[in-house]
Scaffold this motif. Structure first.
Motif, short mmCIF file in Angstrom:
data_model
loop_
_atom_site.label_atom_id
_atom_site.label_comp_id
_atom_site.label_asym_id
_atom_site.label_seq_id
_atom_site.Cartn_x
_atom_site.Cartn_y
_atom_site.Cartn_z
N GLY A 1 0.73 -1.34 -0.01
CA GLY A 1 0.09 0.00 -0.17
C GLY A 1 0.90 1.20 -0.08
N SER A 2 2.33 1.06 0.57
CA SER A 2 3.06 2.40 0.50
C SER A 2 4.18 2.39 -0.67
N GLY A 3 4.10 1.49 -1.62
CA GLY A 3 4.82 1.70 -2.63
C GLY A 3 5.10 0.37 -3.37
N ARG A 4 5.81 0.86 -4.46
CA ARG A 4 6.30 -0.33 -5.31
C ARG A 4 7.74 -0.42 -5.42
N THR A 5 8.46 -1.76 -5.37
CA THR A 5 9.87 -1.90 -5.01
C THR A 5 10.28 -2.97 -6.19
N VAL A 6 11.19 -2.81 -7.00
CA VAL A 6 11.77 -3.77 -7.68
C VAL A 6 13.15 -4.27 -7.03
#
Length: 232
Positions: free
Chosen positions: A50-55
């Motif tokens: 919910g707080s972000g997208r990470t690769v």
């Protein structure tokens, strides 16, 4: 799930984990719509909360064309973090250097580069056309440089590797990702020589010849298929 493709390269795609094999590049679309172009022998994992997208870039190189979304997007590469500010950018993670190295270049928009190992260093902002390198043993990245033209961004997508004063050891590590035969540098001192120019990954013999013309070395193919790099 692990499968062997017809081209003889291993492709891992399970629960948002993607990888390419030797001499294989690949384009994928992440669940959020972000388009990613993976270089040879590259592995990454995508996760969204919910707080972000990470690769999480585990090794290799990738170009990210980030899709608009309410939550932020970042690439975590070892101890470094690259935060997207609406952009198209490349991240290359090297493990061949003594301390590890990350290289970041921007084609459109901006990114911010930080290192958890050096939290006192302010975020480094890169804009379109800029690139930098950060070695893990240093508390700050190298000075930002400007790419010569938009066509010099992530040239490996077109079968080319572009260098500006790069150590031969890194050049050979890049070439290794694009061939099955093992490259062996017999004289470590040669690895410190620097390379400026463009090499082909689609014609490795041509790449060898180009390096032989500018550096005091030669490539010797052994019966086992091993390629030795010798001082000339």
């Amino acid at each position: 799930m692990l499968t062997l493709s017809a081209a003889g390269v291993w492709i891992l795609q399970s629960r948002n984990t993607y990888a390419t094999g030797i001499a294989e590049t690949r384009q994928i679309t992440l669940p959020d719509g972000t388009r990613v172009h993976l270089d040879a022998q590259t592995s990454l994992h995508y996760e969204a909360t919910g707080s972000g997208r990470t690769v999480h870039l585990r090794h290799g190189a990738a170009v990210f064309q980030v899709a608009p979304h309410p939550t932020p997007f970042k690439v975590a590469a070892d101890t470094w973090s690259v935060r997207d500010i609406g952009t198209t950018f490349q991240v290359l993670l090297r493990h061949d250097a003594p301390h590890g190295t990350v290289e970041v270049g921007v084609a459109e928009g901006e990114v911010e580069l930080t290192s958890e190992r050096h939290p006192a260093t302010p975020p480094v902002r890169l804009s379109a056309g800029e690139e930098t390198t950060w070695e893990d043993g240093s508390d700050r990245p190298s000075d930002k440089t400007q790419t010569a033209s938009p066509g010099d961004f992530a040239t490996w997508r077109d079968g080319r590797l572009r260098y500006r004063n790069r150590p031969l050891s890194q050049v050979l590590a890049d070439l290794q990702r694009h061939q099955k035969d093992r490259l062996v540098l017999l004289d470590p001192e040669l690895g410190r020589l620097t390379v400026t120019g463009t090499l082909s990954t689609r014609d490795l013999k041509q790449a060898y010849t180009a390096l032989e013309q500018i550096l005091p070395l030669r490539f010797a193919v052994q019966g086992s298929g091993e390629v030795q790099v010798l001082r000339r």
